[in-house]
Design an enzyme around this catalytic site. Sequence first.
Site, PDB file in Angstrom:
ATOM      1  N   TYR A  70       0.795  -1.119  -0.024  1.00 11.98           N
ATOM      2  CA  TYR A  70      -0.012  -0.033  -0.002  1.00 11.98           C
ATOM      3  C   TYR A  70       0.835   1.174  -0.155  1.00 11.98           C
ATOM      4  O   TYR A  70       1.057   1.884   0.880  1.00 11.98           O
ATOM      5  CB  TYR A  70      -0.829   0.081   1.064  1.00 11.98           C
ATOM      6  CG  TYR A  70      -2.300  -0.841   1.147  1.00 11.98           C
ATOM      7  CD1 TYR A  70      -2.477  -1.475  -0.066  1.00 11.98           C
ATOM      8  CD2 TYR A  70      -2.839  -1.097   2.335  1.00 11.98           C
ATOM      9  CE1 TYR A  70      -3.479  -2.313  -0.066  1.00 11.98           C
ATOM     10  CE2 TYR A  70      -3.965  -1.761   2.094  1.00 11.98           C
ATOM     11  CZ  TYR A  70      -4.385  -2.513   1.133  1.00 11.98           C
ATOM     12  OH  TYR A  70      -5.437  -3.339   0.844  1.00 11.98           O
ATOM     13  N   GLY A  71       1.687   1.398  -1.220  1.00 19.52           N
ATOM     14  CA  GLY A  71       2.367   2.757  -1.233  1.00 19.52           C
ATOM     15  C   GLY A  71       2.227   3.419  -2.551  1.00 19.52           C
ATOM     16  O   GLY A  71       1.562   2.998  -3.386  1.00 19.52           O
TER      17      GLY A  71
END
Length: 358
Positions: A70-71
């Site tokens: 989740y970047g």
Amino acid sequence: MELTPGSTRNDRPSSAPAFPMSAFPISGPTGYGLMSLTARPEPVPREQAFAAINNAIKDGVSLLNGGEFYGPNFFNPDPTVEKRPFENLKLLQAYFAKYPENRSKVSVCIKGCVTPTGPDCSPEAVKRSIENIASFFPGNKFELFEAGRMDAKTPVEEFVKACIPFIEKGVIKGISLSEVNANTIRRAAAVYPISCVEVELSLWSTDILKNGIMDTCRELKIPIVAYSPLGRGYLTGKINTIDDLPPNDLRRLFDRFASQEAIDANKHLLERIGKLARKKGCTMAQIALSWVRTFNEYPEKYATVIPIPSASTPERNHENNTHIKLSREEFEELNRAVQECQVYGGRYSARFAGLLNG
């Protein structure tokens, strides 16, 4: 509310490894999805994110749901764009360093085994992912490891078996699955108890009520973690034009947000939600979330459901955690709206279709 997910089938082969007859329990009635804090072109400022997490814990939330990948720009195919896949983990690392007293108050579920080119659930990938995730947490351990998606090559049995040594060593406490079909859930639970199954459920995404997932999880006493319970923001009533989404917003890749035509086509459902929200004196988001939670009032028909709405501010997080009691008649009113308001567009798009129902 403490949940005690059930066990696997008792008719497993005698050669199967021994394991406890119940999965690691998770609690509700609402969790907190952390994706929107970091999976955006520029992550939410740390102090703002910390305040949102603090509010969740203050409100009694005890399940945090994050992702190894989740970047910013993780799935952006442009090789010139900087990708920072571990921003979600870095956020949690910094948060628990600043608020160590809160670590014991929450269970953390982290998705892994996903690469920019797709999922990889091979034993080697499981080991690499779990060890990397654990390195960001105090004591090198966390509660739940989840396959972000299953790949087409690795049987779910192999994925589950690869996780078991990390449970035995105390690195993780349980196993979760995401976007899997009913048969995959049964196969996984025959190897080791599954703590939860994360699938999409909202007023405009009700597939699990018809494809056997809800029934299977109820039978096996596996809680459902409902992601995107606000329809990726659409059910809040605040996305009225295509311009309400930034040019690089991931949602533009999904059928329901791909054009103004798509956005307009589903407003008939919003009208039904808004009518009830005005009657109850609350927001449309609260109605949408309370509908998801209301399944828990009918355990004879449904599995336990824990929505994990995301929020980038403490105020929005508090709004999401505030339950609005729905009467049976109001619940049925919303169910009729779901049946009568045909939803335009698929949950994702053709590009992502192969990653669903693994």
